[in-house]
Design a protein around this motif. Structure first.
Motif, PDB file in Angstrom:
ATOM      1  N   LYS A 134      27.180  -9.350 -24.902  1.00  0.00           N
ATOM      2  CA  LYS A 134      25.774  -8.393 -24.612  1.00  0.00           C
ATOM      3  C   LYS A 134      25.265  -8.367 -23.083  1.00  0.00           C
ATOM      4  O   LYS A 134      24.683  -7.383 -22.541  1.00  0.00           O
ATOM      5  N   ARG A 135      25.164  -9.619 -22.558  1.00  0.00           N
ATOM      6  CA  ARG A 135      24.836  -9.822 -21.264  1.00  0.00           C
ATOM      7  C   ARG A 135      25.697  -9.478 -20.173  1.00  0.00           C
ATOM      8  O   ARG A 135      25.331  -9.177 -19.074  1.00  0.00           O
ATOM      9  N   SER A 136      27.104  -9.228 -20.338  1.00  0.00           N
ATOM     10  CA  SER A 136      27.634  -8.795 -19.405  1.00  0.00           C
ATOM     11  C   SER A 136      27.560  -7.351 -18.809  1.00  0.00           C
ATOM     12  O   SER A 136      27.064  -6.549 -19.549  1.00  0.00           O
ATOM     13  N   ASN A 137      27.942  -7.311 -17.507  1.00  0.00           N
ATOM     14  CA  ASN A 137      27.752  -6.034 -16.886  1.00  0.00           C
ATOM     15  C   ASN A 137      28.984  -5.399 -16.766  1.00  0.00           C
ATOM     16  O   ASN A 137      29.152  -4.288 -16.600  1.00  0.00           O
ATOM     17  N   TYR A 138      30.191  -6.101 -16.754  1.00  0.00           N
ATOM     18  CA  TYR A 138      31.485  -5.313 -16.930  1.00  0.00           C
ATOM     19  C   TYR A 138      32.414  -6.456 -17.645  1.00  0.00           C
ATOM     20  O   TYR A 138      32.539  -7.676 -17.666  1.00  0.00           O
ATOM     21  N   ARG A 139      33.188  -5.801 -18.607  1.00  0.00           N
ATOM     22  CA  ARG A 139      34.046  -6.332 -19.383  1.00  0.00           C
ATOM     23  C   ARG A 139      35.655  -6.285 -18.970  1.00  0.00           C
ATOM     24  O   ARG A 139      36.030  -5.176 -18.631  1.00  0.00           O
ATOM     25  N   LEU A 140      36.104  -7.313 -18.412  1.00  0.00           N
ATOM     26  CA  LEU A 140      37.478  -7.304 -18.010  1.00  0.00           C
ATOM     27  C   LEU A 140      38.589  -7.834 -18.597  1.00  0.00           C
ATOM     28  O   LEU A 140      38.310  -9.146 -19.527  1.00  0.00           O
ATOM     29  N   SER A 141      39.815  -7.205 -18.813  1.00  0.00           N
ATOM     30  CA  SER A 141      41.002  -7.601 -19.482  1.00  0.00           C
ATOM     31  C   SER A 141      42.045  -7.911 -18.571  1.00  0.00           C
ATOM     32  O   SER A 141      42.370  -6.894 -17.632  1.00  0.00           O
ATOM     33  N   PHE A 142      42.896  -8.732 -18.529  1.00  0.00           N
ATOM     34  CA  PHE A 142      44.213  -8.842 -17.946  1.00  0.00           C
ATOM     35  C   PHE A 142      45.369  -8.389 -18.671  1.00  0.00           C
ATOM     36  O   PHE A 142      46.273  -8.028 -18.244  1.00  0.00           O
ATOM     37  N   SER A 143      44.960  -8.124 -19.890  1.00  0.00           N
ATOM     38  CA  SER A 143      46.294  -7.754 -20.742  1.00  0.00           C
ATOM     39  C   SER A 143      45.776  -7.841 -22.234  1.00  0.00           C
ATOM     40  O   SER A 143      44.697  -8.111 -22.518  1.00  0.00           O
ATOM     41  N   ASN A 144      46.427  -6.988 -23.173  1.00  0.00           N
ATOM     42  CA  ASN A 144      46.346  -7.040 -24.520  1.00  0.00           C
ATOM     43  C   ASN A 144      46.959  -8.212 -25.261  1.00  0.00           C
ATOM     44  O   ASN A 144      46.651  -8.448 -26.346  1.00  0.00           O
ATOM     45  N   MET A 145      47.587  -8.922 -24.515  1.00  0.00           N
ATOM     46  CA  MET A 145      48.296 -10.247 -24.942  1.00  0.00           C
ATOM     47  C   MET A 145      47.046 -11.311 -24.683  1.00  0.00           C
ATOM     48  O   MET A 145      46.300 -11.238 -24.163  1.00  0.00           O
ATOM     49  N   THR A 146      47.368 -12.267 -25.424  1.00  0.00           N
ATOM     50  CA  THR A 146      46.325 -13.525 -25.448  1.00  0.00           C
ATOM     51  C   THR A 146      47.211 -14.638 -24.513  1.00  0.00           C
ATOM     52  O   THR A 146      48.150 -14.833 -24.559  1.00  0.00           O
ATOM     53  N   PHE A 147      46.156 -15.266 -23.781  1.00  0.00           N
ATOM     54  CA  PHE A 147      46.713 -16.364 -22.888  1.00  0.00           C
ATOM     55  C   PHE A 147      45.974 -17.568 -23.081  1.00  0.00           C
ATOM     56  O   PHE A 147      44.777 -17.692 -23.267  1.00  0.00           O
ATOM     57  N   PRO A 148      46.586 -18.927 -22.743  1.00  0.00           N
ATOM     58  CA  PRO A 148      45.931 -19.965 -22.735  1.00  0.00           C
ATOM     59  C   PRO A 148      44.645 -19.982 -21.890  1.00  0.00           C
ATOM     60  O   PRO A 148      44.636 -19.434 -20.788  1.00  0.00           O
ATOM     61  N   HIS A 149      43.483 -20.501 -22.220  1.00  0.00           N
ATOM     62  CA  HIS A 149      42.316 -20.194 -21.256  1.00  0.00           C
ATOM     63  C   HIS A 149      42.483 -21.217 -20.104  1.00  0.00           C
ATOM     64  O   HIS A 149      42.193 -20.574 -18.973  1.00  0.00           O
ATOM     65  N   GLN A 150      43.203 -22.139 -19.988  1.00  0.00           N
ATOM     66  CA  GLN A 150      43.438 -22.636 -18.848  1.00  0.00           C
ATOM     67  C   GLN A 150      44.309 -21.894 -17.803  1.00  0.00           C
ATOM     68  O   GLN A 150      44.053 -21.967 -16.456  1.00  0.00           O
ATOM     69  N   MET A 151      45.210 -21.272 -18.363  1.00  0.00           N
ATOM     70  CA  MET A 151      45.997 -20.548 -17.565  1.00  0.00           C
ATOM     71  C   MET A 151      45.143 -19.042 -17.147  1.00  0.00           C
ATOM     72  O   MET A 151      45.527 -18.805 -15.649  1.00  0.00           O
ATOM     73  N   MET A 152      44.398 -19.009 -17.880  1.00  0.00           N
ATOM     74  CA  MET A 152      43.458 -17.600 -17.628  1.00  0.00           C
ATOM     75  C   MET A 152      42.492 -17.878 -16.394  1.00  0.00           C
ATOM     76  O   MET A 152      42.444 -17.110 -15.637  1.00  0.00           O
ATOM     77  N   ARG A 153      42.099 -19.155 -16.216  1.00  0.00           N
ATOM     78  CA  ARG A 153      41.459 -19.426 -14.807  1.00  0.00           C
ATOM     79  C   ARG A 153      42.403 -19.201 -13.538  1.00  0.00           C
ATOM     80  O   ARG A 153      41.909 -18.938 -12.710  1.00  0.00           O
ATOM     81  N   VAL A 154      43.673 -19.920 -13.636  1.00  0.00           N
ATOM     82  CA  VAL A 154      44.507 -19.530 -12.732  1.00  0.00           C
ATOM     83  C   VAL A 154      44.758 -17.962 -12.391  1.00  0.00           C
ATOM     84  O   VAL A 154      44.741 -17.690 -11.068  1.00  0.00           O
ATOM     85  N   ILE A 155      45.045 -17.485 -13.490  1.00  0.00           N
ATOM     86  CA  ILE A 155      45.213 -15.894 -13.198  1.00  0.00           C
ATOM     87  C   ILE A 155      44.248 -15.288 -12.562  1.00  0.00           C
ATOM     88  O   ILE A 155      44.173 -14.429 -11.745  1.00  0.00           O
ATOM     89  N   LEU A 156      42.860 -15.518 -13.030  1.00  0.00           N
ATOM     90  CA  LEU A 156      41.451 -14.838 -12.466  1.00  0.00           C
ATOM     91  C   LEU A 156      41.430 -15.234 -11.026  1.00  0.00           C
ATOM     92  O   LEU A 156      41.123 -14.560 -10.102  1.00  0.00           O
ATOM     93  N   LEU A 157      41.672 -16.747 -10.610  1.00  0.00           N
ATOM     94  CA  LEU A 157      41.335 -17.016  -9.068  1.00  0.00           C
ATOM     95  C   LEU A 157      42.393 -16.517  -8.363  1.00  0.00           C
ATOM     96  O   LEU A 157      41.977 -16.123  -7.351  1.00  0.00           O
TER      97      LEU A 157
END
Length: 174
Positions: A134-157
């Motif tokens: 609810k606090r989010s200004n923008y909701r971002l998705s990289f895929s409809n797939m689920t990724f490991p949270h640790q990997m997601m940090r690398v992808i985001l960076l």
């Protein structure tokens, strides 16, 4: 964690504070190495901070009520690091799926509009609590797939780094 000063438009005047706010720690050394590499690369573009909050253990076969309690505890920890003035981007499977150029445009527009602090929030294994979404200004998705949270940090960076390369007219791989 070392901070670095941002040059969002290549002019040397604008500063952007970017925080990666995540539930849980990066445990595997290869993910930690990748995070450190992108922190180093981003150091010429932005002031980057990575904040990890403790995750809650989720027992197998946890019911809905217990899962809501777990997400609420994690949300309370995340909220301590979100200021009223932050532009909050939540990583959610239901979010917008921009391409790299569109994400770069979004970051650049935020800087032009005077945003000086962006927080990217990554939830734990159960996702983010509704108080955070609810606090989010923008909701971002990289895929409809689920990724490991640790990997997601690398992808985001990597995508933040790629955005700055695009913003500054520097080469990047398409």
């Amino acid at each position: 964690m070392k901070a670095c000063e941002c040059v969002i438009f290549g002019k040397g005047k604008e500063k952007m504070n970017i925080t990666i706010l995540a539930v849980g720690k990066v445990k595997e050394s290869f993910y930690r190495q990748a995070v450190e590499e992108f922190k180093k690369r981003l150091s010429r573009y932005c002031r980057l901070q990575i904040v990890e909050v403790q995750d809650e253990k989720t027992p197998d076969n946890a019911g809905d009520a217990l899962e809501r309690q777990i997400k609420a505890k994690e949300a309370a920890r995340l909220q301590k690091y979100i200021k009223d003035t932050d532009y909050v981007v939540t990583l959610e499977i239901e979010g917008q799926q921009p391409d790299s150029v569109a994400l770069a445009d979004k970051l650049q527009r935020l800087g032009v509009d005077g945003t000086s602090s962006i927080v990217f929030a990554i939830g734990g294994s159960l996702g983010l609590h509704e108080d955070i979404t609810k606090r989010s200004n923008y909701r971002l998705s990289f895929s409809n797939m689920t990724f490991p949270h640790q990997m997601m940090r690398v992808i985001l960076l990597e995508q933040i780094y790629r955005s700055y390369r695009i913003i500054n007219g520097e080469p990047y791989h398409k």
